[in-house]
Scaffold this motif. Structure first.
Motif, PDB file in Angstrom:
ATOM      1  N   LEU A  50      10.824  -8.702  20.379  1.00 16.03           N
ATOM      2  CA  LEU A  50      10.261  -8.395  19.071  1.00 16.03           C
ATOM      3  C   LEU A  50      10.558  -6.950  18.689  1.00 16.03           C
ATOM      4  N   GLN A  51      10.661  -6.717  17.393  1.00 13.33           N
ATOM      5  CA  GLN A  51      10.708  -5.359  16.856  1.00 13.33           C
ATOM      6  C   GLN A  51       9.747  -5.310  15.670  1.00 13.33           C
ATOM      7  N   LEU A  52       8.760  -4.422  15.725  1.00 16.27           N
ATOM      8  CA  LEU A  52       7.711  -4.349  14.719  1.00 16.27           C
ATOM      9  C   LEU A  52       8.022  -3.296  13.652  1.00 16.27           C
ATOM     10  N   PHE A  53       7.756  -3.636  12.404  1.00 17.37           N
ATOM     11  CA  PHE A  53       7.870  -2.697  11.288  1.00 17.37           C
ATOM     12  C   PHE A  53       6.493  -2.648  10.621  1.00 17.37           C
ATOM     13  N   CYS A  54       5.724  -1.617  10.918  1.00 16.76           N
ATOM     14  CA  CYS A  54       4.344  -1.492  10.459  1.00 16.76           C
ATOM     15  C   CYS A  54       4.302  -0.637   9.196  1.00 16.76           C
ATOM     16  N   ILE A  55       3.910  -1.240   8.082  1.00 13.26           N
ATOM     17  CA  ILE A  55       4.006  -0.576   6.791  1.00 13.26           C
ATOM     18  C   ILE A  55       2.627  -0.253   6.225  1.00 13.26           C
ATOM     19  N   GLU A  56       2.621   0.514   5.133  1.00 15.07           N
ATOM     20  CA  GLU A  56       1.412   0.752   4.353  1.00 15.07           C
ATOM     21  C   GLU A  56       1.046  -0.523   3.587  1.00 15.07           C
ATOM     22  N   GLY A  57      -0.229  -0.676   3.259  1.00 12.53           N
ATOM     23  CA  GLY A  57      -0.660  -1.844   2.502  1.00 12.53           C
ATOM     24  C   GLY A  57      -1.065  -1.545   1.069  1.00 12.53           C
ATOM     25  N   LEU A  58      -1.399  -0.280   0.798  1.00 10.11           N
ATOM     26  CA  LEU A  58      -1.773   0.191  -0.543  1.00 10.11           C
ATOM     27  C   LEU A  58      -2.963  -0.551  -1.150  1.00 10.11           C
ATOM     28  N   ALA A  59      -3.880  -1.008  -0.338  1.00 12.52           N
ATOM     29  CA  ALA A  59      -5.046  -1.730  -0.860  1.00 12.52           C
ATOM     30  C   ALA A  59      -5.851  -0.890  -1.836  1.00 12.52           C
ATOM     31  N   ASN A  60      -5.951   0.417  -1.568  1.00  7.24           N
ATOM     32  CA  ASN A  60      -6.760   1.273  -2.426  1.00  7.24           C
ATOM     33  C   ASN A  60      -6.060   1.645  -3.725  1.00  7.24           C
ATOM     34  N   GLU A  61      -4.813   1.210  -3.878  1.00  5.32           N
ATOM     35  CA  GLU A  61      -4.106   1.399  -5.146  1.00  5.32           C
ATOM     36  C   GLU A  61      -3.915   0.070  -5.877  1.00  5.32           C
ATOM     37  N   THR A  62      -4.269  -1.014  -5.208  1.00  6.70           N
ATOM     38  CA  THR A  62      -4.067  -2.340  -5.804  1.00  6.70           C
ATOM     39  C   THR A  62      -5.413  -3.043  -5.948  1.00  6.70           C
ATOM     40  N   PHE A  63      -5.708  -3.988  -5.078  1.00  2.00           N
ATOM     41  CA  PHE A  63      -6.878  -4.850  -5.231  1.00  2.00           C
ATOM     42  C   PHE A  63      -8.210  -4.114  -5.147  1.00  2.00           C
ATOM     43  N   TYR A  64      -8.260  -2.990  -4.420  1.00  2.00           N
ATOM     44  CA  TYR A  64      -9.518  -2.281  -4.237  1.00  2.00           C
ATOM     45  C   TYR A  64      -9.595  -0.985  -5.042  1.00  2.00           C
ATOM     46  N   ASP A  65      -8.706  -0.818  -5.979  1.00  2.00           N
ATOM     47  CA  ASP A  65      -8.791   0.344  -6.864  1.00  2.00           C
ATOM     48  C   ASP A  65      -9.597  -0.058  -8.101  1.00  2.00           C
ATOM     49  N   PHE A  66     -10.920   0.078  -8.020  1.00  2.00           N
ATOM     50  CA  PHE A  66     -11.786  -0.402  -9.087  1.00  2.00           C
ATOM     51  C   PHE A  66     -11.824   0.536 -10.301  1.00  2.00           C
ATOM     52  N   ARG A  67     -11.077   1.634 -10.219  1.00  2.00           N
ATOM     53  CA  ARG A  67     -10.911   2.478 -11.406  1.00  2.00           C
ATOM     54  C   ARG A  67      -9.903   1.847 -12.367  1.00  2.00           C
ATOM     55  N   ARG A  68      -9.029   1.006 -11.841  1.00  2.00           N
ATOM     56  CA  ARG A  68      -8.013   0.345 -12.660  1.00  2.00           C
ATOM     57  C   ARG A  68      -8.579  -0.939 -13.263  1.00  2.00           C
ATOM     58  N   VAL A 125      11.880  -2.378   2.042  1.00  3.05           N
ATOM     59  CA  VAL A 125      11.549  -2.571   3.456  1.00  3.05           C
ATOM     60  C   VAL A 125      12.427  -3.648   4.100  1.00  3.05           C
ATOM     61  N   LEU A 126      12.544  -4.806   3.473  1.00  3.92           N
ATOM     62  CA  LEU A 126      13.349  -5.872   4.078  1.00  3.92           C
ATOM     63  C   LEU A 126      14.812  -5.473   4.253  1.00  3.92           C
ATOM     64  N   PRO A 127      15.446  -4.830   3.278  1.00  2.00           N
ATOM     65  CA  PRO A 127      16.826  -4.362   3.515  1.00  2.00           C
ATOM     66  C   PRO A 127      16.913  -3.348   4.655  1.00  2.00           C
ATOM     67  N   LEU A 128      15.919  -2.473   4.777  1.00  2.00           N
ATOM     68  CA  LEU A 128      15.900  -1.533   5.902  1.00  2.00           C
ATOM     69  C   LEU A 128      15.848  -2.293   7.216  1.00  2.00           C
ATOM     70  N   MET A 129      14.976  -3.287   7.304  1.00  2.00           N
ATOM     71  CA  MET A 129      14.857  -4.068   8.520  1.00  2.00           C
ATOM     72  C   MET A 129      16.174  -4.753   8.861  1.00  2.00           C
ATOM     73  N   GLU A 130      16.831  -5.312   7.853  1.00  2.00           N
ATOM     74  CA  GLU A 130      18.098  -6.010   8.074  1.00  2.00           C
ATOM     75  C   GLU A 130      19.191  -5.053   8.509  1.00  2.00           C
ATOM     76  N   SER A 131      19.185  -3.848   7.958  1.00  2.00           N
ATOM     77  CA  SER A 131      20.224  -2.873   8.307  1.00  2.00           C
ATOM     78  C   SER A 131      20.090  -2.380   9.743  1.00  2.00           C
ATOM     79  N   ARG A 132      18.884  -2.408  10.267  1.00  2.00           N
ATOM     80  CA  ARG A 132      18.640  -1.918  11.624  1.00  2.00           C
ATOM     81  C   ARG A 132      18.654  -3.031  12.664  1.00  2.00           C
ATOM     82  N   ASN A 133      18.488  -4.265  12.217  1.00  2.00           N
ATOM     83  CA  ASN A 133      18.359  -5.363  13.169  1.00  2.00           C
ATOM     84  C   ASN A 133      18.864  -6.636  12.496  1.00  2.00           C
ATOM     85  N   ARG A 134      19.949  -7.189  12.988  1.00  2.00           N
ATOM     86  CA  ARG A 134      20.578  -8.356  12.366  1.00  2.00           C
ATOM     87  C   ARG A 134      20.035  -9.684  12.900  1.00  2.00           C
ATOM     88  N   HIS A 135      18.962  -9.630  13.685  1.00  2.00           N
ATOM     89  CA  HIS A 135      18.391 -10.866  14.218  1.00  2.00           C
ATOM     90  C   HIS A 135      18.049 -11.807  13.066  1.00  2.00           C
TER      91      HIS A 135
END
Length: 242
Positions: free
Chosen positions: A60-78, A98-108
């Motif tokens: 396995l190779q993990l790509f752990c990203i940001e989720g931006l919850a506080n700018e999307t679903f939980y941003d109650f100012r918006r 992100v997906l193109p980055l993953m593909e460029s680094r790992n062709r699995h």
């Protein structure tokens, strides 16, 4: 074990985005954090460590990203329409950066998508909308309808509803999904869902399972004892299902 930090400016989101990569080879795993989690959350919670043997063996190779919850679903100012719009921009970032980055680094050939809690929703929504891009979905403790109210979890759109919300809620759009190429691709995805038998989203997981079965989409739904919406349970789940 290989660990790498990456950061770049996203024109789609108009901000810097960060991620961590663990491992050197094997199936690629796109990891969405929980509501309050950051890109380093799964390392902090010990979930990365629980997968150490698979990472060091090159499975396995993990790509752990940001989720931006506080700018999307939980941003109650918006306004709710702006929350889903920001989520769409985030999804475009994932698909086009992100997906193109993953593909460029790992062709699995295998790309897995994983998330816990809100991350499970983000993972499932992405896979069900773009099943041709993925081989496996692993979702822990997810709520697949952000308009539903249960316990302390409220409607994240506060009564607002339009077709954009509809097409991003898995349990809303799946019943109307036609027998087209998308459904055929979804039937080829290995889908694994887990939920505790005392978790607040238990009924929602059962409902999603019924919808998938009605569409002829094979999947696994695993029930864990008690309330499994917590890091300790997720650490035990990860080596079993990812």
């Amino acid at each position: 074990m290989n660990r790498e930090y990456l950061r770049w400016y996203s024109d789609r989101l108009h901000r810097d985005m960060e991620l961590l990569v663990f491992g050197h080879a094997g199936a690629k795993v796109l990891m969405f954090p929980t509501r309050e989690g950051r890109f380093w959350e799964y390392e902090h919670l010990g979930i990365v460590a629980s997968l150490r043997d698979k990472l060091e063996a090159g499975h396995l190779q993990l790509f752990c990203i940001e989720g931006l919850a506080n700018e999307t679903f939980y941003d109650f100012r918006r306004h709710p329409a702006d929350r889903i719009s920001r989520h769409i921009a985030f999804e475009e970032y994932v698909l086009n950066e992100v997906l193109p980055l993953m593909e460029s680094r790992n062709r699995h050939e295998c790309t897995i998508v994983h998330g816990c809690s809100l991350g499970a929703f983000q993972a499932a929504s992405l896979v069900f909308r773009h099943p041709h891009l993925f081989r496996k979905l692993v979702a822990f403790s997810g709520r697949y309808d952000l308009t539903m109210r249960v316990e302390s979890f409220g409607d994240l759109f506060e009564g607002y509803y339009d077709e954009t919300v509809y097409f991003h809620m898995p349990t809303h759009f799946l019943p109307g999904l036609p027998s087209d190429w998308r459904l055929e691709k979804l039937r080829q995805v290995d889908i694994v869902l887990t939920i505790g038998n005392e978790d607040p989203f238990l009924d929602n997981n059962r409902y999603l399972s019924r919808l998938l079965a009605e569409k002829g989409v094979g999947h696994q739904l695993h029930f864990w004892d008690g309330r499994a919406h917590r890091a300790g349970a997720w650490r035990r789940m990860a080596p079993l299902y990812i």
